[in-house]
Write an enzyme that holds these catalytic residues in place. Structure first.
Site, PDB file in Angstrom:
ATOM      1  N   THR A   1       0.836  -1.208   0.000  1.00 29.92           N
ATOM      2  CA  THR A   1       0.000   0.000   0.000  1.00 29.92           C
ATOM      3  C   THR A   1       0.865   1.250   0.000  1.00 29.92           C
ATOM      4  O   THR A   1       0.571   2.225  -0.707  1.00 29.92           O
ATOM      5  CB  THR A   1      -0.922   0.005   1.231  1.00 29.92           C
ATOM      6  OG1 THR A   1      -1.793  -1.123   1.178  1.00 29.92           O
ATOM      7  CG2 THR A   1      -1.747   1.273   1.295  1.00 29.92           C
TER       8      THR A   1
ATOM      9  N   THR B   1       0.693  -3.338   9.399  1.00 30.58           N
ATOM     10  CA  THR B   1       0.929  -4.741   9.091  1.00 30.58           C
ATOM     11  C   THR B   1       0.902  -5.518  10.387  1.00 30.58           C
ATOM     12  O   THR B   1       1.656  -5.209  11.307  1.00 30.58           O
ATOM     13  CB  THR B   1       2.264  -4.970   8.364  1.00 30.58           C
ATOM     14  OG1 THR B   1       2.576  -6.362   8.396  1.00 30.58           O
ATOM     15  CG2 THR B   1       3.399  -4.202   9.014  1.00 30.58           C
TER      16      THR B   1
ATOM     17  N   ASP C   1       1.940  -8.389  10.798  1.00 32.88           N
ATOM     18  CA  ASP C   1       3.144  -9.219  10.881  1.00 32.88           C
ATOM     19  C   ASP C   1       4.350  -8.484  11.454  1.00 32.88           C
ATOM     20  O   ASP C   1       5.380  -9.099  11.708  1.00 32.88           O
ATOM     21  CB  ASP C   1       3.518  -9.747   9.493  1.00 32.88           C
ATOM     22  CG  ASP C   1       2.509 -10.736   8.946  1.00 32.88           C
ATOM     23  OD1 ASP C   1       1.661 -11.203   9.732  1.00 32.88           O
ATOM     24  OD2 ASP C   1       2.573 -11.035   7.742  1.00 32.88           O
TER      25      ASP C   1
ATOM     26  N   GLY D   1       2.208 -14.542   9.720  1.00 33.97           N
ATOM     27  CA  GLY D   1       3.634 -14.354   9.487  1.00 33.97           C
ATOM     28  C   GLY D   1       4.007 -14.839   8.109  1.00 33.97           C
ATOM     29  O   GLY D   1       4.579 -15.902   7.953  1.00 33.97           O
TER      30      GLY D   1
ATOM     31  N   GLU E   1       2.593 -18.836   9.213  1.00 35.18           N
ATOM     32  CA  GLU E   1       1.982 -19.253   7.944  1.00 35.18           C
ATOM     33  C   GLU E   1       2.978 -19.327   6.789  1.00 35.18           C
ATOM     34  O   GLU E   1       2.766 -20.073   5.829  1.00 35.18           O
ATOM     35  CB  GLU E   1       0.842 -18.303   7.579  1.00 35.18           C
ATOM     36  CG  GLU E   1       1.280 -16.866   7.353  1.00 35.18           C
ATOM     37  CD  GLU E   1       0.133 -15.939   7.001  1.00 35.18           C
ATOM     38  OE1 GLU E   1      -0.822 -16.418   6.353  1.00 35.18           O
ATOM     39  OE2 GLU E   1       0.190 -14.755   7.380  1.00 35.18           O
TER      40      GLU E   1
ATOM     41  N   MET F   1      -9.658 -14.728  13.480  1.00 36.24           N
ATOM     42  CA  MET F   1     -10.138 -14.283  14.785  1.00 36.24           C
ATOM     43  C   MET F   1      -9.228 -13.197  15.345  1.00 36.24           C
ATOM     44  O   MET F   1      -9.690 -12.222  15.936  1.00 36.24           O
ATOM     45  CB  MET F   1     -10.203 -15.471  15.750  1.00 36.24           C
ATOM     46  CG  MET F   1     -11.232 -16.515  15.380  1.00 36.24           C
ATOM     47  SD  MET F   1     -11.174 -17.939  16.479  1.00 36.24           S
ATOM     48  CE  MET F   1     -11.649 -17.177  18.028  1.00 36.24           C
TER      49      MET F   1
ATOM     50  N   ARG G   1      -7.169 -11.167  13.533  1.00 35.36           N
ATOM     51  CA  ARG G   1      -7.232  -9.959  12.700  1.00 35.36           C
ATOM     52  C   ARG G   1      -8.455  -9.101  13.018  1.00 35.36           C
ATOM     53  O   ARG G   1      -8.420  -7.880  12.864  1.00 35.36           O
ATOM     54  CB  ARG G   1      -7.279 -10.349  11.224  1.00 35.36           C
ATOM     55  CG  ARG G   1      -6.003 -10.959  10.685  1.00 35.36           C
ATOM     56  CD  ARG G   1      -6.141 -11.224   9.193  1.00 35.36           C
ATOM     57  NE  ARG G   1      -4.973 -11.878   8.640  1.00 35.36           N
ATOM     58  CZ  ARG G   1      -3.858 -11.252   8.270  1.00 35.36           C
ATOM     59  NH1 ARG G   1      -3.789  -9.946   8.405  1.00 35.36           N
ATOM     60  NH2 ARG G   1      -2.831 -11.919   7.792  1.00 35.36           N
TER      61      ARG G   1
END
Length: 528
Positions: free
Chosen positions: A231, A257, A259, A303, A358, A416, A418
């Site tokens: 972005t 972010t 992460d 992640g 992830e 959940m 986020r």
């Protein structure tokens, strides 16, 4: 005295203290503005503003509207009449205030890279009645989005008397394909207690020409863009097009972010909340594992490229036996592999908790499943579900060992986490980000993002956060603390460790003005 030289792609301002020995310190004149030569050609982008001073001082400055629009009028800052600020000892940030990127130094170290300190300035470049601001959120959800929106609106309205504030619906494409939402203090009151974003978000939909046309046609002169590195790359391009057209529009980025993969700044908003919520999933996995015989609780956390959430949640929990992140490769079979460690841990404790980010082990998953490199609307590589893949691999392995019957409980709390509202820490942090962004825009700064560097809010040029991602350094003490907590093997060979050290080695520090003239601005590695 000072001079300006343009070398390569870097605009460098050199400053020297001359022969005046009466100065208490060599001050850098930060209010320098390039003489106007009109908007730069469409084929070129604006040059980074780099200021150098005595003793290896470097300021990576942010653009200002007067860099390309000369002789803009200034106005007294309305904050000086704000009763809430009457108790403040010093209303405004000194023009010479900067924040060092590196604070651990030696006696003979150069002063190093600095960033402009955020905060209100004595003079502003917008009349309150003339301001027409807009806010847009892009990318995935993150705790704290509504808090940032609320505080931008509150800061503009309550501090500067701005009344025209719009929310752009549905991300970047909302500029040219959706209606806007009028944002008032009443409209945003209480939204910080809700997850998500009241103005909506989306991935993709970026069309630079259409977006800037919309900004120009609607008479918008302050744009607040909330989103991750992709972005902010778009925000940087919007700023460049605005500058090319010579528009008096402040373009401000607020990095988002979950992460925590934005470089340079201390952390991104929503990260603390994400770690806190991840604890709940880890605790549930631990309860399941402890209550069942030979049971593994496997938790997949966010992640994509950076394993900060997994690492910090593991450190905070102390119930995790193994943490797998994208930065640290691992293998399943053979001596020292994950399967061998699982067998050892189950025999010792009768249960085990594994946390996997992830983005971990994607090379193993891709090789196993023979998948293609597909991408989402934002251009991010679509990840294979490492949690489900690892669960199945563990089950398949232990089916070959009937003497050890294994239970496995898999938990994926991604969405959940986020969707929850931000916690108290992130609410305060988001407030500081929003207020700093508004102060910067009103002071005429543009083409920058805002964030804390060693606890002080700063203005940073876009390129500092879009050139690379912040990642866990697996040769750093924090990763060593995590390994000490879990007692897991590092899964690294000597070759892997040497390569990691070489990859993370910081560049040579810029020690003199000659380096700056050659365009060798230090890009330091962020170590957490």
């Amino acid at each position: 005295m000072h001079s300006v030289t343009n070398s390569g792609s870097v605009g460098v301002i050199k400053l020297s203290s001359g022969n005046n020995n009466n100065n208490r310190k060599s001050k850098v004149k930060l209010s320098h503005r390039r003489k106007s030569m009109g908007p730069p050609p469409a084929t070129t982008s604006s040059q980074p503003k780099v200021v150098t001073g005595d003793h290896g001082y470097i300021l990576e400055d942010v653009p200002h509207l007067t860099d390309y629009i000369p002789h803009l009028p200034t106005y007294p800052n309305p904050l000086q009449d704000n009763p809430a600020y009457a108790v403040v000892k010093q209303y405004f940030v000194d023009m010479d205030d900067t924040v060092a990127q590196k604070i651990v130094v030696h006696a003979n170290s150069p002063r190093g890279t600095h960033f402009r300190r955020a905060g209100p300035r004595q003079k502003v470049y917008f009349k309150s009645d003339d301001v027409h601001a807009c806010i847009v959120t892009c990318g995935g959800l993150c705790p704290g989005l509504n808090t940032v929106i609320r505080e931008i609106v509150a800061s503009l309205h309550d501090m500067y008397g701005v009344t025209r504030i719009e929310g752009i619906e549905g991300g970047y494409r909302g500029f040219y394909s959706r209606n806007t939402i009028q944002l008032t203090p009443k409209k945003v009151n209480g939204i910080h207690k809700r997850g998500g974003t009241i103005i909506g978000t989306s991935r993709g939909g970026y069309d630079n020409n259409k977006i800037v046309n919309c900004i120009q046609d609607r008479g918008i002169n302050q744009v607040y863009i909330i989103g991750g590195d992709g972005t902010q790359k778009g925000a940087s391009a919007i700023y460049e097009e605005v500058r090319r057209r010579g528009l008096q529009v402040a373009v401000v980025g607020i990095p988002k972010t979950i992460d925590n993969d934005i470089p340079v700044i201390d952390k991104s908003f929503g990260f603390d909340t994400a770690v806190e919520e991840a604890q709940r999933a880890i605790n549930a996995a631990h309860v399941e594992a402890e209550s069942n015989e030979n049971c593994i609780g496997l938790v997949k956390l966010m992640g994509r490229n950076s394993g900060f959430i997994a690492m910090y949640a593991t450190l905070a929990s102390r119930d995790v036996d193994c943490c797998l992140i994208p930065e640290s490769p691992f293998y399943l079979e053979g001596p020292g592999g994950l399967f061998e460690y699982i067998e050892k841990r189950i025999k010792e404790n009768g249960h085990m908790v594994i946390v996997v980010a992830e983005g971990a082990g994607q090379d193993l998953v891709a090789e196993s499943l023979r998948t293609n490199d597909n991408k989402d609307a934002s251009g991010n590589k679509l990840l294979n579900d490492v949690g489900l893949w690892l669960s199945q691999k563990i089950k398949d392995h232990f089916k070959k060992h009937p003497e050890m019957e294994l239970n496995l409980k898999y938990i994926d709390p991604t969405y959940m986490i986020r969707a929850v509202p931000s916690n108290a820490s992130d609410n305060v942090y988001s407030t500081l980000l929003a207020q700093s962004a508004v102060h910067g825009a009103m002071a005429g700064h543009t083409g920058f993002i805002v964030g804390p560097v060693h606890g002080r809010e700063c203005y940073l040029p876009f390129y500092r956060i879009t050139e690379k991602q912040n990642k866990v350094v697996i040769t750093d003490r924090m990763w060593a603390r995590m390994l000490s907590s879990t007692n897991q093997p590092s899964f690294l060979s000597t070759k892997d460790i040497i390569e990691s050290i070489m990859d993370e080695a910081p560049p040579t520090q810029l020690l003199d003005d000659q380096g700056a003239e050659n365009g060798l601005v230090a890009k330091e590695t962020t170590v957490c």
